[in-house]
Design a protein around this motif. Sequence first.
Motif, PDB file in Angstrom:
ATOM      1  N   ILE A 106      39.844  51.196  46.420  1.00 14.50           N
ATOM      2  CA  ILE A 106      38.878  50.593  45.467  1.00 14.50           C
ATOM      3  C   ILE A 106      39.255  49.215  44.800  1.00 14.50           C
ATOM      4  N   SER A 107      40.258  48.794  45.164  1.00 15.30           N
ATOM      5  CA  SER A 107      40.566  47.364  44.927  1.00 15.30           C
ATOM      6  C   SER A 107      39.811  46.280  45.733  1.00 15.30           C
ATOM      7  N   HIS A 108      39.348  46.753  46.814  1.00 17.31           N
ATOM      8  CA  HIS A 108      38.776  45.781  47.903  1.00 17.31           C
ATOM      9  C   HIS A 108      37.159  45.093  47.400  1.00 17.31           C
ATOM     10  N   ARG A 109      37.443  44.036  47.790  1.00 23.64           N
ATOM     11  CA  ARG A 109      36.043  43.344  47.254  1.00 23.64           C
ATOM     12  C   ARG A 109      34.637  43.882  47.560  1.00 23.64           C
ATOM     13  N   ALA A 110      34.686  44.665  48.843  1.00 23.65           N
ATOM     14  CA  ALA A 110      33.278  45.175  49.320  1.00 23.65           C
ATOM     15  C   ALA A 110      33.283  46.690  48.813  1.00 23.65           C
ATOM     16  N   VAL A 111      34.178  47.026  47.890  1.00 20.92           N
ATOM     17  CA  VAL A 111      34.027  48.317  47.189  1.00 20.92           C
ATOM     18  C   VAL A 111      33.325  48.034  45.943  1.00 20.92           C
ATOM     19  N   ASP A 112      32.676  49.061  45.361  1.00 25.45           N
ATOM     20  CA  ASP A 112      32.183  48.967  43.925  1.00 25.45           C
ATOM     21  C   ASP A 112      33.346  50.115  43.238  1.00 25.45           C
ATOM     22  N   ASN A 133      46.300  55.480  45.316  1.00 24.29           N
ATOM     23  CA  ASN A 133      47.201  54.266  45.122  1.00 24.29           C
ATOM     24  C   ASN A 133      46.315  53.078  44.495  1.00 24.29           C
ATOM     25  N   LEU A 134      46.817  52.434  43.674  1.00 25.10           N
ATOM     26  CA  LEU A 134      46.256  51.027  43.367  1.00 25.10           C
ATOM     27  C   LEU A 134      47.058  50.160  42.886  1.00 25.10           C
ATOM     28  N   PRO A 135      46.901  48.628  43.540  1.00 23.73           N
ATOM     29  CA  PRO A 135      47.705  47.515  43.230  1.00 23.73           C
ATOM     30  C   PRO A 135      47.831  47.290  41.541  1.00 23.73           C
ATOM     31  N   ALA A 136      48.875  46.837  41.119  1.00 22.13           N
ATOM     32  CA  ALA A 136      49.011  46.667  39.728  1.00 22.13           C
ATOM     33  C   ALA A 136      49.000  45.439  39.370  1.00 22.13           C
ATOM     34  N   TYR A 137      48.255  44.864  38.222  1.00 23.52           N
ATOM     35  CA  TYR A 137      48.290  43.759  37.585  1.00 23.52           C
ATOM     36  C   TYR A 137      47.665  42.623  38.012  1.00 23.52           C
ATOM     37  N   GLN A 138      46.355  42.234  37.368  1.00 22.36           N
ATOM     38  CA  GLN A 138      45.563  41.038  37.998  1.00 22.36           C
ATOM     39  C   GLN A 138      46.425  39.750  38.294  1.00 22.36           C
ATOM     40  N   ASP A 145      46.840  39.665  48.840  1.00 18.33           N
ATOM     41  CA  ASP A 145      45.510  40.065  48.283  1.00 18.33           C
ATOM     42  C   ASP A 145      44.472  39.442  48.777  1.00 18.33           C
ATOM     43  N   ALA A 146      44.436  38.419  48.913  1.00 16.30           N
ATOM     44  CA  ALA A 146      43.278  37.424  49.820  1.00 16.30           C
ATOM     45  C   ALA A 146      43.298  37.968  51.274  1.00 16.30           C
ATOM     46  N   ARG A 147      44.340  38.132  51.755  1.00 17.42           N
ATOM     47  CA  ARG A 147      44.453  38.483  53.128  1.00 17.42           C
ATOM     48  C   ARG A 147      43.757  39.767  53.584  1.00 17.42           C
ATOM     49  N   VAL A 148      44.041  40.726  52.550  1.00 14.36           N
ATOM     50  CA  VAL A 148      43.731  42.244  52.810  1.00 14.36           C
ATOM     51  C   VAL A 148      42.338  42.318  52.058  1.00 14.36           C
ATOM     52  N   ALA A 151      40.062  42.413  45.596  1.00 17.08           N
ATOM     53  CA  ALA A 151      39.387  41.536  44.511  1.00 17.08           C
ATOM     54  C   ALA A 151      39.733  41.675  43.336  1.00 17.08           C
ATOM     55  N   ARG A 152      40.588  42.968  43.114  1.00 16.21           N
ATOM     56  CA  ARG A 152      41.040  43.171  41.675  1.00 16.21           C
ATOM     57  C   ARG A 152      42.372  44.135  41.677  1.00 16.21           C
ATOM     58  N   ARG A 153      42.844  43.860  40.812  1.00 11.91           N
ATOM     59  CA  ARG A 153      44.340  44.792  40.332  1.00 11.91           C
ATOM     60  C   ARG A 153      44.286  45.440  39.137  1.00 11.91           C
TER      61      ARG A 153
END
Length: 242
Positions: A106-112, A133-138, A145-148, A151-153
Motif C-alpha cells: 500500500i506504499s506503492h504509487r499505483a495503490v490507493d 508490512n509498511l516502510p517507515a517514515y516519509q 523507494d523511487a526504484r520500487v 510513493a509513501r512511507r
Amino acid sequence: MEPAEYDLMDAAEERMWWYRALHARVLDALARRPGPPGALLDAGCGTGGLLRRMAALGRPLVGLDYNPGAAARAAAKSGAVAAAGDVNRLPFADRAFTALTSCDVISHRAVDPGAALAEFRRVLAPGGTMVLNLPAYQWLYSAHDARVHNARRFTARGARGLLAATGFTAIEARYWNALLLPLMILQRKVLRSDAEARSDVAPFPPLLDAALHAVTAAERGAARLGLRYPAGGSILVVATRP
C-alpha cells in the motif's frame, strides 16, 4: 515495480537477510493470530518468496501481483495459485479468505491505500487476520523507494489510524528493523543519496549478509519476549476483520 526490480527480487529473496527477516516476522504474526481455518491471500506477492515459506502453514494459499510475469514466477516457486490483478480492485469474492498478508504494497504509487484496505476487508471473512508490512517514515524516502515505485512511507500511529478508519479492530502496529535503522539512514541519506542510486535489493557478501541477519534475528528474539521498539525502518501491522 520496474521489471529489473522483479528480477532482483526473484534472485535475492530466498537468501538475502532482509527477506528472511521480513518473512520470519510475518510468520510469527500468523502463528500468534492465524485467524479461522481457511485460505490465505498474499496480496502483492511479487515473485513468491513469502508464499513459498508460508507453504509450511498447511493452508490453501493464493497469491496476487499486478505484474503477470511476477505472478507466474510466484506460482512456479511456491506451488500456490497466483494470479495477476490489482489490489485496488481484488478479483475475489467477498469473505473468500480467513487471512491476508501484504508486504510493502500500500506504499506503492499505483495503490490507493484506502481503496486497497477496503478491498482487503471485503475479501476477509469475519474474524480474519490481516498482516501488513509498511516502510517507515516519509523523511527516510530515498532512491530505493523511487526504484520500487514507493510513493509513501508511514508511522505506526498513522497506520493504526488508517486501519481503524477502514473498520479493522485489534490493531497492532510495531516498528522493527530498529537496530539497523542508523545504518539504513547512513546508507540511504548519506552514502547513496543520489536520486539515480539503485535499490537496496541485491546479493550481499556472505559474511555481511550473515551479520545483518544475525542482528535482525536478535531483535526478533527480543520482540518475541515482549520488547517493543520506539522506532525502526519498517512497521509490522496485525489487525482483525470484525
